[in-house]
Design an enzyme around this catalytic site. Structure first.
Site, PDB file in Angstrom:
ATOM      1  CB  SER A 315      -0.903   0.028   1.244  1.00 56.28           C
ATOM      2  OG  SER A 315      -1.783  -1.070   1.253  1.00 56.28           O
ATOM      3  CG  HIS A 409      -5.534  -1.688   4.340  1.00 61.16           C
ATOM      4  ND1 HIS A 409      -6.216  -2.659   3.646  1.00 61.16           N
ATOM      5  CD2 HIS A 409      -5.022  -0.847   3.397  1.00 61.16           C
ATOM      6  CE1 HIS A 409      -6.113  -2.430   2.343  1.00 61.16           C
ATOM      7  NE2 HIS A 409      -5.399  -1.341   2.169  1.00 61.16           N
TER       8      HIS A 409
END
Length: 470
Positions: A315, A409
């Site tokens: 990410s 997340h």
């Protein structure tokens, strides 16, 4: 706009209506100037009222709504703004009905009439605006119309708070209409219709798809791409995730986007890397289905590849650079004297302040050359420590992680697993985080534990990330 039929007004009543609307123009539209003339404004209001009329059938209401939508498609931006204001201010709940229902409910508490009183209270909270928007959603392209209308409306909220009620109503309805129970998870592959692949290219928000060859690489047999679809928006992914199937946790994005790279051996793949998640509909902002997408995709992958045990992301860290630039002095002061001395030696005499210490300004300037830095250099170690603090400790007033991607997340129960040096050396990656990327690890046995920790303002991090902090 087609003029709708309605109950005939007497000349006196029509005059009163005209006077009322003229009086309201000052407060309703006056601050920004009116785009619709008083006559057109009254007619527009009448047509919206006809759409939401509870005495007509939903089928007729949807037909009238489609006519208003046709006018809206041709309207100017200011005319649309006037239409939003009418929807927001002229279709509010009946305050007297609400107050009466509230009193009746309070009086009925603890009696056999309590349940019925609660039903009446709930009905009183349903505004005419709700029925109006439901009628718009009912015609064939109505859902598309409402989603697009909210996307256009959102930027106007900052300058015109009168639209907040309409926005809140739309978001509440969308949260019901786009509940994950009504969404279909579909795999998107290179064999999918070209129009759908084109939409992936258009909506990709993390790593731009630069060509059809790039798209093919991301949709090939050793990759997976899944999206959520709604039956009222056929062929339109609401959100999609791109997955690479590997034998280890990825540390860098270029190999995943390399079109010339050999296909991965799926029989040996034990790791699924989620490397891009993109929302496609701005009009659905605030409607959360990303966490459900991850869970559903994990289930699909486990069913197809029983040997895959590791689920993680690669990410970006979009907020890192801005945060470090704002707190460089504080971060430098928090570093050990040994680290500051090493930084001073690396940056040289020109970087030192009056007291002989390295300055925050010099550090930030030196980071412009991050691509040439050795990962083990003092400056690189300082930046990694700053990233570990940013991702692992820093929260906002609501105890949420500062970084938007981390918030997503970590809110799903993942933990900060590893920070990767120059994981994204692209111009975009360098601009937002000096190229740093992060792996969030979805340990399926500990998701609830990590969410519970986050609720207490504690962020789950691995030992490797913890060791980076000074």
């Amino acid at each position: 706009m087609k003029k709708t039929a309605g109950p005939a007004l007497s000349p006196a009543a029509e005059s009163a209506t005209a006077r009322t609307m003229r009086e309201r123009l000052g407060s309703l539209l006056g601050r920004q100037g009116e785009a619709l003339s008083p006559r057109v404004l009254r007619r527009t209001l009448a047509e919206l009222q006809a759409v939401g009329n509870p005495l007509i059938s939903d089928v007729e209401g949807a037909r009238l709504a489609a006519g208003v939508a046709q006018w809206y498609a041709r309207a100017t931006a200011q005319q649309r703004h006037d239409c939003w204001l009418l929807m927001s201010e002229q279709f509010a709940p009946d305050v007297s009905m609400l107050e009466e229902a509230r009193r009746d409910y309070e009086a009925a508490l603890g009696t056999p009439a309590e349940a019925q009183a609660e039903v009446c209270l709930r009905r009183a909270f349903v505004s005419p605006r709700t029925r109006l928007l439901q009628r718009f959603a009912a015609f064939p392209d109505g859902m598309r119309f409402l989603v697009d209308m909210r996307a256009e409306l959102l930027p106007a909220l900052k300058s015109d708070k009168r639209l907040l009620a309409l926005d809140a109503e739309l978001q509440a309805l969308f949260s019901t209409w786009f509940d994950v129970a009504f969404l279909d998870l579909q795999r998107i592959s290179w064999q999918s219709p070209a129009a759908l692949v084109e939409k992936l290219i258009k909506y990709e928000a993390v790593h731009d798809i630069t060509s059809w060859a790039d798209a093919k690489n991301r949709l090939d047999e050793d990759r997976r791409c899944y999206g959520f679809f709604h039956p009222r928006l056929p062929g339109e992914p609401l959100i999609f995730v791109e997955v690479a199937l590997l034998q280890d946790m990825a540390a860098s994005i270029p190999p995943l986007l390399d079109e010339s790279a050999a296909h991965a051996d799926l029989s040996r793949a034990n790791t699924a890397i989620f490397y891009s998640i993109s929302n496609t509909q701005q009009g659905l902002k605030g409607v959360s289905f990303g966490d459900s997408l991850i869970k559903r995709v994990v289930e699909a992958l486990r069913a197809e590849f029983g040997q895959i045990k590791t689920f993680a992301t690669l990410s970006p860290i979009p907020g890192l650079r801005g945060w470090v630039q704002a707190h460089a002095g504080e971060l430098l002061q928090a570093a050990s004297s040994r680290s500051r001395q090493a930084l001073a030696r690396q940056l040289g005499a020109a970087s030192k302040g009056d007291k002989g210490d390295v300055t925050a300004e010099a550090l930030l300037k030196a980071l412009d050359g991050v691509a040439a830095l050795d990962e083990k250099s003092p400056l690189a170690r300082w930046l990694l420590a700053a990233a570990a603090r940013y991702l692992g400790r820093e929260t906002d007033a609501q105890k949420r992680p500062l970084d938007a991607v981390a918030r997503f997340h970590l809110g799903n129960g993942a933990r900060v697993e590893r920070i990767n040096w120059l994981g994204d050396p692209s111009a975009k990656g360098l601009k937002q985080s000096w190229g740093l990327m992060v792996n969030y690890y979805y340990d399926l046995r500990r998701l609830d534990k990590h969410r519970a920790l986050l609720a207490q303002g504690k962020i789950a991090v691995s030992g490797a990330v913890e060791s980076l902090r000074e």
